[in-house]
Design an enzyme around this catalytic site. Structure first.
Site, PDB file in Angstrom:
ATOM      1  N   ASP A 283       0.864  -1.170   0.000  1.00  0.00           N
ATOM      2  CA  ASP A 283       0.000   0.000   0.000  1.00  0.00           C
ATOM      3  C   ASP A 283       0.911   1.235   0.000  1.00  0.00           C
ATOM      4  OD1 ASP A 283      -2.142   1.662  -0.032  1.00  0.00           O
ATOM      5  OD2 ASP A 283      -3.199   0.721   1.623  1.00  0.00           O
TER       6      ASP A 283
HETATM    7  C1  BGC Z   1      -4.983   3.186   0.060  1.00  0.00           C
HETATM    8  C2  BGC Z   1      -5.127   2.117  -0.994  1.00  0.00           C
HETATM    9  C3  BGC Z   1      -4.921   2.704  -2.347  1.00  0.00           C
HETATM   10  C4  BGC Z   1      -3.581   3.384  -2.399  1.00  0.00           C
HETATM   11  C5  BGC Z   1      -3.248   3.964  -3.753  1.00  0.00           C
HETATM   12  C6  BGC Z   1      -3.737   4.019  -0.121  1.00  0.00           C
HETATM   13  O1  BGC Z   1      -3.704   5.112   0.728  1.00  0.00           O
HETATM   14  O2  BGC Z   1      -4.979   2.581   1.324  1.00  0.00           O
HETATM   15  O3  BGC Z   1      -6.378   1.498  -0.882  1.00  0.00           O
HETATM   16  O4  BGC Z   1      -5.022   1.697  -3.314  1.00  0.00           O
HETATM   17  O5  BGC Z   1      -3.570   4.430  -1.456  1.00  0.00           O
HETATM   18  O6  BGC Z   1      -4.044   5.040  -4.077  1.00  0.00           O
END
Ligand code: BGC
Length: 730
Positions: A283
């Protein structure tokens, strides 16, 4: 030469296998260490803010730093929808100018649509319909290339039992069986290769992110291994089995160890137990969140990279730590080259399964032909109507009678975007429809007076009273706007704000029939609304065609058939609240002295899991359960007769639940085992049969699967709290 075999999971993506296993190995053999590490890096497609642009060979202006990284083979993927022109330009650099020709992936969060938004996933779940979920996945597959993406970080299959957690909006709710079906269907839709460039799905957040303590986003998760395996893991298993090409480990700690560096989770569970063959992508800065001042898993960044690589994290999203540390770690012998090769192989196999060597570019002609926004808007409208859940309907308040005069009140009615829901950044569908537009289209006579805000100030009692006075019925919007749920949007309080309660009381005093339409990304505690409104239609954050969908349901053009997949509490004090809880040894009767209850209010849900009304009514009879077959083929067969006792045609969602009476560990009160939707004309009766393989009834006890045995109970019924109790034995 042997064709590349990415295992059955990847094959289900319908991969056009462009290169062979042997060619992938040859490529890995030819790559420098720096190029290999490059594949494990994901950075932003926009580059440094305000940084210089450079022109590629065809004259497209690109962020110079990103173009240079691609040229040098320093990135395996980019994040951030970069548009068709830039996508193709970056890809040309990767395929023509870089030393080793490896296509790029560009990912973004296309969660419930892109240019067109379907309802948020929590609403989608309420359709209890695999086709709807798959259709939504296909919509994402078709529209993502229009924004320059061939990868979406969707679907989120996190189970959630506490609606204070804002990200409950992004997932399927609280049932692992239904969540798995929804996740798998969305994966199939996304990876259907329906668009102008194949799109990869990503199941996330691995794992148990939705179990954040007290619903506070990113918070600690502590849970037994049985709960983890029986509740939080199954939707990921279903997603892997459906062929999801990528998995995103979660931010949170799981029983003390952050998921980003959790070897048990990423290797023992994901690779060995679930047999995942794609690649893992951290993530956002997930690896650097394990540093000294955060989770505190290593003193240095190099130490973190060692941990993450060893755990099985293949690609590093935005932290830049693999880019900074990994080459040296390999040179120093701290990270074995075999580990780097393993991750590179996982990534190249996914790129190959997507058919990227064969078709690296977005086919602009196909894209143009496919982006039929009017058709997409119609589809989103039909989906949104299917997701509406009728929570209450007394005094025949709904559907609206032909010719009635409506006073539409409340915030947000004229703005599709503000109620569309989280991750609605790329809305571009000029066929979007507000509620006034929907009502107008349906020929309803109405006035619109906002009368109050979602949160701020006081209700305009005078305006509300005047609007109600001129009308036969009031339709009032309540809830939370679309941006008040989602990532980082945990809240302490899920009751209606003061200003909305004030408006509710003003409207109630007008004595006009009151229809409440709820807009929200999470279940709310709404006892006042449940008492005072004559009808409540849960519309969730319904997406860009939501206004049309709500009008369709209010006017009866569509008979609502949604059913809840999370419980609505009476009070925040009940949280976490979930239907598939364990039993206790004490009575749940508040008149008993030492009961498992609250002394100052109910412990039951206001609206339980599986609940939802429609404009027809249904009666159940002849409920039966029997066990048939032998050995692996043994199945539990539940059946009943369902009759439409109403005046209009309708769809009933018949649900099957079981309870194992005696277990090695205590077993839940009820668990959903299957469902069937049945369409019935007024007066019509149909026999509904739901078959459940006995193997599905077992449960995990740590890493041991325990088959179901002994006395069992079953229900074939309309929701998680009703129905005749049936007994059987395994
Ligand atoms: C979120 C994810 C997301 C990623 C990319 C993160 O802050 O937890 O769900 O896919 O950002 O945007």
């Amino acid at each position: 030469m042997k064709k590349m075999v990415c295992a059955a999971a990847l094959a289900t993506c319908g991969a056009a296998m462009a290169i062979t296993d042997a060619e992938i190995e040859k490529l890995i053999g030819e790559m420098t260490l720096e190029e290999k590490v490059g594949q494990l890096v994901q950075l932003g497609s926009a580059g440094k803010e305000g940084g210089p642009l450079s022109q590629d060979a065809t004259g497209v202006a690109l962020p110079a730093d990103v173009a240079e990284m691609v040229r040098k083979g320093e990135v395996g993927s980019l994040i951030g929808a970069c548009g068709v022109t830039n996508f193709n330009a970056f890809q040309r650099i990767a395929m023509n100018e870089a030393r080793v020709k490896i296509p790029l992936m560009v990912g973004h969060d296309m969660i419930h649509g892109v240019m067109t938004q379907a309802p948020i996933p929590l609403a989608l779940a309420c359709a209890w319909d695999e086709k709807t979920w798959q259709d939504c996945g296909r919509l994402i597959a078709v529209e993502s290339p229009a924004k320059g993406c061939n990868w979406t970080f969707t679907p989120m299959v996190d189970m959630c039992r506490d609606p204070r957690w804002g990200r409950i909006a992004e997932g399927p709710g609280q049932d692992p069986y239904l969540g798995g079906k929804m996740g798998a269907a969305m994966v199939k839709g996304i990876q259907s290769k329906a668009g102008a460039l194949p799109v990869a799905a990503c199941i996330k957040h691995f794992a148990a992110y939705g179990g954040a303590e007290a619903g506070r986003d990113y918070n600690t998760v502590e849970m037994s291994e049985s709960t983890f395996r029986n509740v939080y893991l199954p939707p990921f298993k279903a997603g892997v089995e459906a062929g999801a090409l990528t998995v995103m480990p979660a931010f949170n700690t799981l029983n003390g160890v952050p998921c980003s560096v959790n070897k048990w989770l990423l290797t023992d569970i994901l690779r060995d137990h679930l047999a995942f063959k794609g690649f893992t992508i951290s993530d956002w800065c997930g690896v650097s969140e394990c540093e000294l001042d955060h989770h505190g898993m290593a003193e240095t960044h190099a130490g973190l990279v060692e941990l993450a690589m060893d755990a099985g994290m293949d690609q590093d999203m935005m932290a830049g730590l693999y880019r900074k540390e990994l080459v040296q770690l390999v040179k120093d012998g701290k990270v074995p080259m075999a580990q780097v090769d393993r991750s590179v192989r996982n990534i190249l196999q996914v790129k190959n399964a997507l058919g990227l060597w064969e078709n690296p570019y977005i086919d602009e002609a196909k894209l143009k032909a496919q982006i039929d926004l009017a058709a997409h808007a119609r589809q989103a409208r039909a989906i949104a109507a299917k997701c509406c859940v009728l929570l209450k309907n007394e005094k025949d308040a709904l559907p609206l009678k032909p010719g009635v005069k409506v006073a539409l009140v409340g915030p947000g009615a004229e703005d599709c975007v503000s109620i569309s829901g989280t991750w609605s950044a790329y809305i571009e569908n000029k066929f979007e429809m507000t509620l006034p537009e929907g009502l107008r289209g349906a020929g309803v006579t109405f006035t619109y007076t906002p009368g109050y805000d979602w949160q701020k100030g006081r209700a305009d009692a005078k305006a509300l009273k005047a609007a109600a006075k001129e009308a036969d019925v009031v339709v009032a919007l309540f809830g939370q706007k679309g941006t008040d749920s989602g990532e980082g949007w945990s809240v302490l309080d899920i009751t209606l704000p003061k200003v909305q309660l004030e408006a509710l009381n003003v409207l109630k005093r007008t004595k006009k029939p009151l229809v409440a339409v709820l807009i929200n990304g999470r279940p709310l505690a709404i006892p006042e609304l449940a008492e005072k409104a004559d009808a409540i239609l849960e519309a969730w954050c319904p997406g860009t065609s939501g206004g049309g969908a709500i009008a369709d349901v209010l006017t009866g053009k569509v008979n609502p058939e949604g059913r809840l997949t999370t419980e609505f509490p009476v009070s925040v004090g009940q949280l976490p609240l979930y239907y598939n809880r364990l039993r206790t040894g004490r009575p749940s009767d508040v008149s008993a002295p030492y009961c498992s209850c609250y002394r100052d209010g109910p412990h039951q849900a206001l609206y339980p899991f599986g609940y939802g009304l429609g404009y027809a009514t249904f009666a159940y009879a002849n409920e039966l359960v029997k066990v048939e077959g032998e050995g692996n083929q043994r199945k539990v067969v539940l059946s009943c007769d369902v009759t439409n006792t109403g005046k209009v045609a309708g769809v009933e969602t018949v649900q099957a639940y079981t309870r194992q009476m005696v277990g090695v560990e205590s077993r839940p009160i009820r668990e959903l085992r299957g469902w069937q939707k049945v369409a019935l004309a007024p007066g019509e009766t149909k026999c509904v049969t739901i078959e459940v393989p006995v193997a599905q009834l077992g449960y995990w006890l740590k890493d041991r699967f325990v088959p179901a045995a002994g006395p069992m109970r079953a229900w074939i019924t309309r929701d998680s709290v009703s129905g005749k109790t049936l007994e059987f034995r395994l």
